[in-house]
Design a protein around this motif. Structure first.
Motif, mmCIF file in Angstrom:
data_model
loop_
_atom_site.group_PDB
_atom_site.id
_atom_site.type_symbol
_atom_site.label_atom_id
_atom_site.label_comp_id
_atom_site.label_asym_id
_atom_site.label_seq_id
_atom_site.Cartn_x
_atom_site.Cartn_y
_atom_site.Cartn_z
ATOM 1 N N LYS A 74 -64.379 -34.035 -1.168
ATOM 2 C CA LYS A 74 -65.655 -34.481 -1.730
ATOM 3 C C LYS A 74 -66.796 -33.570 -1.274
ATOM 4 C CE LYS A 74 -64.234 -39.359 -1.828
ATOM 5 N NZ LYS A 74 -64.454 -40.696 -1.198
ATOM 6 N N GLY A 75 -66.736 -33.165 -0.005
ATOM 7 C CA GLY A 75 -67.768 -32.272 0.526
ATOM 8 C C GLY A 75 -67.773 -30.935 -0.185
ATOM 9 N N LEU A 76 -66.589 -30.406 -0.467
ATOM 10 C CA LEU A 76 -66.512 -29.131 -1.186
ATOM 11 C C LEU A 76 -67.151 -29.257 -2.561
ATOM 12 C CD1 LEU A 76 -63.466 -26.720 -1.319
ATOM 13 C CD2 LEU A 76 -64.871 -27.145 -3.335
ATOM 14 N N ILE A 77 -66.843 -30.346 -3.252
ATOM 15 C CA ILE A 77 -67.402 -30.538 -4.593
ATOM 16 C C ILE A 77 -68.926 -30.609 -4.540
ATOM 17 C CG2 ILE A 77 -67.590 -32.166 -6.512
ATOM 18 C CD1 ILE A 77 -64.645 -32.918 -5.989
ATOM 19 N N LYS A 78 -69.465 -31.464 -3.687
ATOM 20 C CA LYS A 78 -70.916 -31.664 -3.650
ATOM 21 C C LYS A 78 -71.640 -30.416 -3.159
ATOM 22 C CE LYS A 78 -70.952 -35.928 -5.111
ATOM 23 N NZ LYS A 78 -71.440 -36.230 -6.478
ATOM 24 N N ALA A 79 -71.076 -29.749 -2.134
ATOM 25 C CA ALA A 79 -71.735 -28.563 -1.582
ATOM 26 C C ALA A 79 -71.776 -27.432 -2.599
ATOM 27 C CB ALA A 79 -71.021 -28.109 -0.316
ATOM 28 N N SER A 80 -70.642 -27.168 -3.248
ATOM 29 C CA SER A 80 -70.606 -26.067 -4.210
ATOM 30 C C SER A 80 -71.445 -26.394 -5.443
ATOM 31 C CB SER A 80 -69.163 -25.735 -4.595
ATOM 32 O OG SER A 80 -68.459 -26.875 -5.034
ATOM 33 N N GLN A 81 -71.432 -27.646 -5.876
ATOM 34 C CA GLN A 81 -72.304 -28.019 -6.993
ATOM 35 C C GLN A 81 -73.775 -27.899 -6.602
ATOM 36 O OE1 GLN A 81 -70.852 -31.951 -7.961
ATOM 37 N NE2 GLN A 81 -69.380 -31.172 -9.474
ATOM 38 N N GLY A 93 -67.745 -21.369 -0.987
ATOM 39 C CA GLY A 93 -68.275 -20.110 -1.489
ATOM 40 C C GLY A 93 -67.567 -19.635 -2.744
ATOM 41 N N VAL A 94 -66.236 -19.721 -2.739
ATOM 42 C CA VAL A 94 -65.453 -19.301 -3.902
ATOM 43 C C VAL A 94 -65.755 -20.206 -5.098
ATOM 44 C CG1 VAL A 94 -63.102 -19.173 -4.833
ATOM 45 C CG2 VAL A 94 -63.623 -18.182 -2.596
ATOM 46 N N ALA A 95 -65.795 -21.515 -4.864
ATOM 47 C CA ALA A 95 -66.077 -22.456 -5.951
ATOM 48 C C ALA A 95 -67.462 -22.222 -6.537
ATOM 49 C CB ALA A 95 -65.948 -23.892 -5.445
ATOM 50 N N THR A 96 -68.444 -22.013 -5.672
ATOM 51 C CA THR A 96 -69.802 -21.741 -6.150
ATOM 52 C C THR A 96 -69.832 -20.467 -6.976
ATOM 53 O OG1 THR A 96 -70.735 -22.811 -4.175
ATOM 54 C CG2 THR A 96 -72.192 -21.362 -5.431
ATOM 55 N N ALA A 121 -75.674 -25.186 -19.178
ATOM 56 C CA ALA A 121 -75.200 -24.441 -18.019
ATOM 57 C C ALA A 121 -74.870 -25.374 -16.848
ATOM 58 C CB ALA A 121 -76.248 -23.412 -17.604
ATOM 59 N N LYS A 122 -75.722 -26.372 -16.632
ATOM 60 C CA LYS A 122 -75.490 -27.317 -15.543
ATOM 61 C C LYS A 122 -74.160 -28.035 -15.713
ATOM 62 C CE LYS A 122 -77.389 -31.584 -13.546
ATOM 63 N NZ LYS A 122 -78.529 -32.540 -13.567
ATOM 64 N N GLU A 123 -73.898 -28.523 -16.898
ATOM 65 C CA GLU A 123 -72.651 -29.263 -17.144
ATOM 66 C C GLU A 123 -71.434 -28.356 -17.016
ATOM 67 O OE1 GLU A 123 -73.500 -30.629 -21.035
ATOM 68 O OE2 GLU A 123 -74.689 -32.354 -20.365
ATOM 69 N N ILE A 124 -71.567 -27.116 -17.459
ATOM 70 C CA ILE A 124 -70.460 -26.166 -17.347
ATOM 71 C C ILE A 124 -70.070 -25.969 -15.890
ATOM 72 C CG2 ILE A 124 -69.818 -23.742 -17.643
ATOM 73 C CD1 ILE A 124 -71.549 -23.751 -20.201
ATOM 74 N N MET A 125 -71.056 -25.767 -15.028
ATOM 75 C CA MET A 125 -70.762 -25.504 -13.616
ATOM 76 C C MET A 125 -70.189 -26.734 -12.926
ATOM 77 S SD MET A 125 -73.750 -22.955 -12.276
ATOM 78 C CE MET A 125 -75.035 -24.196 -12.407
ATOM 79 N N ILE A 126 -70.782 -27.880 -13.159
ATOM 80 C CA ILE A 126 -70.300 -29.110 -12.529
ATOM 81 C C ILE A 126 -68.859 -29.378 -12.935
ATOM 82 C CG2 ILE A 126 -70.540 -31.631 -12.567
ATOM 83 C CD1 ILE A 126 -73.561 -31.234 -12.527
ATOM 84 N N GLN A 127 -68.573 -29.222 -14.226
ATOM 85 C CA GLN A 127 -67.223 -29.482 -14.711
ATOM 86 C C GLN A 127 -66.222 -28.453 -14.186
ATOM 87 O OE1 GLN A 127 -65.541 -29.078 -19.046
ATOM 88 N NE2 GLN A 127 -66.561 -31.072 -18.884
ATOM 89 N N LYS A 128 -66.654 -27.197 -14.088
ATOM 90 C CA LYS A 128 -65.765 -26.147 -13.583
ATOM 91 C C LYS A 128 -65.298 -26.464 -12.174
ATOM 92 C CE LYS A 128 -63.759 -22.100 -13.715
ATOM 93 N NZ LYS A 128 -62.666 -21.796 -14.668
ATOM 94 N N ILE A 129 -66.211 -26.873 -11.330
ATOM 95 C CA ILE A 129 -65.869 -27.169 -9.940
ATOM 96 C C ILE A 129 -64.953 -28.382 -9.855
ATOM 97 C CG2 ILE A 129 -66.834 -27.951 -7.732
ATOM 98 C CD1 ILE A 129 -69.329 -26.168 -8.482
ATOM 99 N N GLU A 130 -65.276 -29.433 -10.603
ATOM 100 C CA GLU A 130 -64.470 -30.649 -10.530
ATOM 101 C C GLU A 130 -63.077 -30.448 -11.111
ATOM 102 O OE1 GLU A 130 -66.846 -33.619 -12.465
ATOM 103 O OE2 GLU A 130 -68.204 -33.845 -10.745
ATOM 104 N N SER A 131 -62.977 -29.703 -12.202
ATOM 105 C CA SER A 131 -61.668 -29.513 -12.833
ATOM 106 C C SER A 131 -60.761 -28.579 -12.039
ATOM 107 C CB SER A 131 -61.848 -28.968 -14.254
ATOM 108 O OG SER A 131 -62.441 -27.677 -14.229
ATOM 109 N N ASN A 132 -61.355 -27.753 -11.192
ATOM 110 C CA ASN A 132 -60.574 -26.759 -10.453
ATOM 111 C C ASN A 132 -60.437 -27.117 -8.974
ATOM 112 O OD1 ASN A 132 -59.093 -24.425 -10.939
ATOM 113 N ND2 ASN A 132 -60.681 -23.076 -10.124
#
Length: 395
Positions: free
Chosen positions: A353-360, A101-104, A3-14
């Motif tokens: 970068k902030g969006l990625i780290k915050a949503s992750q 918020g949307v990314a999370t 689950a962790k990898e799925i979420m991290i990858q989803k945010i980065e790929s999108n």
């Protein structure tokens, strides 16, 4: 994948898609209660990725994105802000908050079926002045929520902190017009306002620490040769708790009352913007977000700020359910909030970068709570104990 990898990858790929949303909001800023196009932008996206959406939710520019697994489990709310400021646009970074918020929400949606429960992405407009979260809290939106989360961009990484309660009061003064060469026939509302302004300023040295009084003269007359029959002041009274903010407000009203009697002027007071409660800290949530930020390589994470600074409508939510408003760095300390430079930072590489780290960070915090019901129980127990001690301040 886990689950962790799925979420991290989803945010980065999108991320390009999320930053397009952030850029669109940057290009088309809308102030509080006027965010109709922004609401549509975000609702359309959430609808497209599988959320059940409601526009005009509680307030005209609020929205709700809901994903229900149909299985027993917690209700998690991710909050989005998206109102801009006059002149400087998204100088408070609310466009990036909405992107986070949307990314999370989209990332958590990918994995929540494994655990059960309900996921909400709540669009909370008009944070700057009119308190979308206050209206939603009063309407019961967060009463059945187990945890509410968001991250605010700025010049440092952190896990949030206290905010001041805010009591916005308008003083209106009513005198009598007269020719300025025959002032004895009139009563100056402006004189009463100016004397009140000076006296209220003098209160500042007699209030508790971390209490703030600031105001402006909104109306003071139209012509120099006319004794003004109307004047007004607008004030913010801020304090660590709402009960003390109201106590200081009452001292100011007593001063105004005496001054008006001395000047043969009447007055009235009103609440001209939305009052904001102080923010209740949930230390367990702060610890979890700190841990997740650290896992993600976020550095220099500030602990909970115990000394309250500004005010936010997040406070209203924090009295309804366990709440956290973290921070993510997107610029240097030389950049202040509510500036054009802060707005520009939201669409920069550091903003991305902030969006990625915050949503992750938020997504992993939510995952931790989904995987560990005992930990969620601790979070909720802390909330019950803390709010029980502070509820008098809230009311």
């Amino acid at each position: 994948m886990k689950a962790k990898e799925i979420m991290i990858q989803k945010i980065e790929s999108n991320i390009e898609t999320y930053m397009e949303l952030v850029q669109t909001m940057y290009n088309n800023p809308e102030i509080g209660n006027e965010e109709f196009e922004t609401m549509k932008l975000l609702v359309d996206y959430l609808d497209k990725v599988g959320f059940k959406t409601t526009s005009g939710y509680v307030v005209p520019t609020g929205f709700l994105g809901e994903y229900d697994t149909g299985k027993e489990g917690p209700t998690i709310a991710v909050m989005c802000e998206y109102d801009a400021l006059p002149e400087v646009g998204h100088g408070c970074g609310h466009n990036l908050i909405a992107g986070i918020g949307v990314a999370t929400g989209e990332a958590v949606k990918e994995i929540i079926d494994q655990f059960g429960g309900k996921l909400l992405v709540v669009g909370t407009p008009a944070e700057e002045n009119f308190g979308g979260k206050v209206s939603m809290s009063e309407a019961g939106v967060f009463d059945e929520v187990d945890v509410a989360l968001m991250v605010h961009p700025g010049s440092k990484n952190g896990v949030g902190g206290r905010s001041t309660a805010l009591n916005p009061i308008k003083f209106e003064f009513f005198g009598t017009n007269a020719h300025a060469c025959k002032p004895q026939q009139g009563a100056s509302a402006l004189d009463a306002a100016v004397m009140s302004y000076l006296q209220i300023n003098l209160l500042r040295q007699f209030v508790n620490q971390n209490t703030f009084i600031h105001g402006v003269i909104k109306d003071g007359g139209e012509a120099a040769n006319v004794i003004p029959a109307y004047a007004s002041l607008e004030y913010y009274f801020r304090a660590p708790t709402m009960s003390y903010a109201k106590e200081v407000t009452e001292k100011a009203i007593q001063a105004v009352d005496a001054i008006c009697k001395a000047n043969n002027v009447t007055y009235k007071t009103s609440t001209y913007e939305c009052p904001y409660e102080d923010t209740v800290i949930n230390y367990k949530l702060a610890d979890i977000l700190t841990e997740k930020y650290t896992e993600l390589g976020v550095e220099n994470i500030y602990p909970v700020e115990e000394i309250a600074g500004g005010s936010t409508d997040v406070g209203a939510v924090s009295y309804r359910c366990p709440t956290i408003q973290g921070n993510i760095k997107i610029c240097g300390e030389e950049v202040s909030g509510h500036t054009v430079e802060m707005a520009q930072a939201t669409i920069s590489k550091d903003g991305e970068k902030g969006l990625i780290k915050a949503s992750q960070g938020l997504a992993l915090t939510i995952l931790e709570l989904l995987e560990n019901p005992a930990l969620l129980a601790e979070v909720k127990q802390e909330f019950k104990e803390t709010v029980g001690k502070n509820y008098d301040n809230f009311t």
